[in-house]
Scaffold this active site. Structure first.
Site, PDB file in Angstrom:
ATOM      1  N   ASN A 106      -5.980  16.098 -19.724  1.00 20.43           N
ATOM      2  CA  ASN A 106      -6.484  16.488 -17.987  1.00 20.43           C
ATOM      3  C   ASN A 106      -6.405  17.515 -17.725  1.00 20.43           C
ATOM      4  OD1 ASN A 106      -7.567  15.017 -16.029  1.00 20.43           O
ATOM      5  ND2 ASN A 106      -5.264  14.993 -15.289  1.00 20.43           N
ATOM      6  N   HIS A 108      -6.043  19.251 -13.906  1.00 19.05           N
ATOM      7  CA  HIS A 108      -5.200  18.756 -12.385  1.00 19.05           C
ATOM      8  C   HIS A 108      -5.068  19.464 -11.349  1.00 19.05           C
ATOM      9  CE1 HIS A 108      -2.717  16.201  -9.679  1.00 19.05           C
ATOM     10  NE2 HIS A 108      -1.364  17.144  -9.475  1.00 19.05           N
ATOM     11  N   SER A 135      -3.401  22.709 -13.742  1.00 20.85           N
ATOM     12  CA  SER A 135      -2.505  22.891 -15.349  1.00 20.85           C
ATOM     13  C   SER A 135      -3.554  22.084 -16.008  1.00 20.85           C
ATOM     14  CB  SER A 135      -1.695  21.381 -14.698  1.00 20.85           C
ATOM     15  OG  SER A 135      -1.164  22.132 -14.096  1.00 20.85           O
ATOM     16  N   ASP A 144       0.381  11.804 -14.284  1.00 18.73           N
ATOM     17  CA  ASP A 144       0.037  13.504 -14.127  1.00 18.73           C
ATOM     18  C   ASP A 144       1.641  13.703 -14.868  1.00 18.73           C
ATOM     19  OD1 ASP A 144      -2.692  13.899 -13.497  1.00 18.73           O
ATOM     20  OD2 ASP A 144      -1.740  13.764 -10.935  1.00 18.73           O
TER      21      ASP A 144
HETATM   22  C1  GAR Z   1     -10.947  18.918  -9.595  1.00 15.65           C
HETATM   23  O1  GAR Z   1     -10.226  19.975  -8.691  1.00 15.65           O
HETATM   24  C2  GAR Z   1      -9.792  17.820 -10.457  1.00 15.65           C
HETATM   25  O2  GAR Z   1      -9.043  18.649 -10.358  1.00 15.65           O
HETATM   26  C3  GAR Z   1      -8.864  17.552  -9.647  1.00 15.65           C
HETATM   27  O3  GAR Z   1     -10.007  16.394  -9.244  1.00 15.65           O
HETATM   28  C4  GAR Z   1     -11.313  18.176  -8.644  1.00 15.65           C
HETATM   29  C5  GAR Z   1     -12.584  16.964  -9.400  1.00 15.65           C
HETATM   30  O4  GAR Z   1     -13.615  17.660  -8.738  1.00 15.65           O
HETATM   31  N1  GAR Z   1      -8.221  16.472  -9.595  1.00 15.65           N
HETATM   32  C6  GAR Z   1      -7.156  15.100 -10.285  1.00 15.65           C
HETATM   33  O5  GAR Z   1      -6.660  15.654  -8.350  1.00 15.65           O
HETATM   34  C7  GAR Z   1      -6.391  14.752 -10.458  1.00 15.65           C
HETATM   35  N2  GAR Z   1      -5.616  14.123 -10.648  1.00 15.65           N
HETATM   36  P1  GAR Z   1     -15.422  17.890 -10.090  1.00 15.65           P
HETATM   37  O6  GAR Z   1     -15.362  16.239 -10.298  1.00 15.65           O
HETATM   38  O7  GAR Z   1     -15.960  19.377  -9.537  1.00 15.65           O
HETATM   39  O8  GAR Z   1     -14.475  18.451 -11.674  1.00 15.65           O
END
Ligand code: GAR
Length: 202
Positions: A106, A108, A135, A144
């Protein structure tokens, strides 16, 4: 290593994996499937443009266990060996996680164990953190909480908003996520309790 991506929305991290693959930066890793849980996920268009099969499983109309059972069936059908969560905003059941022990990655947008959950940037700003970042980690049963593999820290600036902080962290996510996929595919990640050792290149 055949791997699948699960995403919920924009899919820019999914795109980073597609681009890394196109540049030949993921030797030994094959991106075989996208699963989305939202019909309007932009990730779908990215999969179509890249010729990657995708499947929509509607998380709004079924229980968590049913969603995970269906996702597992899709993953088994395409012989996936690893799963990458790329902006997948949903918890997985212990049954799903057990099926891919230490094979689910994942990304994060915070320096775990700080600011887990769905509002990492908001929480980092509210806490007055002087730095944040991202991370890449293995997924376990918690939110997480799984073993961290790689992190990148960046400073929080005095006038940062959720949007500006997210925008400065995102390029680092796009670098870290393909990197951990590459390391996993190369068999270079060794998990010992909560520690992940990155083994030297053979
Ligand atoms: C990213 O910033 C990812 O790290 C976050 O959502 C966004 C998705 O962007 N994920 C979380 O917050 C998970 N807890 P994307 O759809 O453009 O990859």
């Amino acid at each position: 290593m055949r791997f699948a991506v699960m995403a919920s929305g924009r899919g820019s991290n999914f795109q980073a994996l597609i681009d890394a693959r196109a540049r030949g930066e993921l030797p030994g890793a094959e991106l075989v499937q996208l699963i989305v849980n939202k019909r309007d996920a932009q990730a779908i268009g990215r999969a179509e443009a890249a010729g990657i099969p995708w499947e929509f499983i509607d998380s709004d109309v079924m229980a968590r266990a049913e969603f995970d059972r269906r996702a597992l069936a899709v993953l088994r059908d395409c012989s996936t060996e690893a799963v990458v969560l790329a902006g997948f905003m949903r918890l997985l059941t212990p049954e799903f996680i057990a099926a891919f022990r230490h094979r689910i990655l994942n990304i994060h947008p915070a320096l775990l164990p700080l600011f887990p959950g769905a509002h990492a940037h908001r929480d980092a700003l509210a806490a007055g953190a002087s730095e944040s970042g991202c991370s890449a980690h293995f997924v376990d049963d918690g939110i997480d909480t799984g073993p961290v593999i790689l992190q990148q820290a960046i400073p929080v600036l005095p006038d940062d908003t959720e949007e500006s902080l997210a925008a400065r962290i995102l390029p680092h996510e796009h670098r870290l996520l393909p990197e951990v996929v590459r390391l996993l595919a190369a068999g270079r990640l060794k998990v010992e309790g909560t520690t992940v050792w990155i083994l030297p290149e053979k």
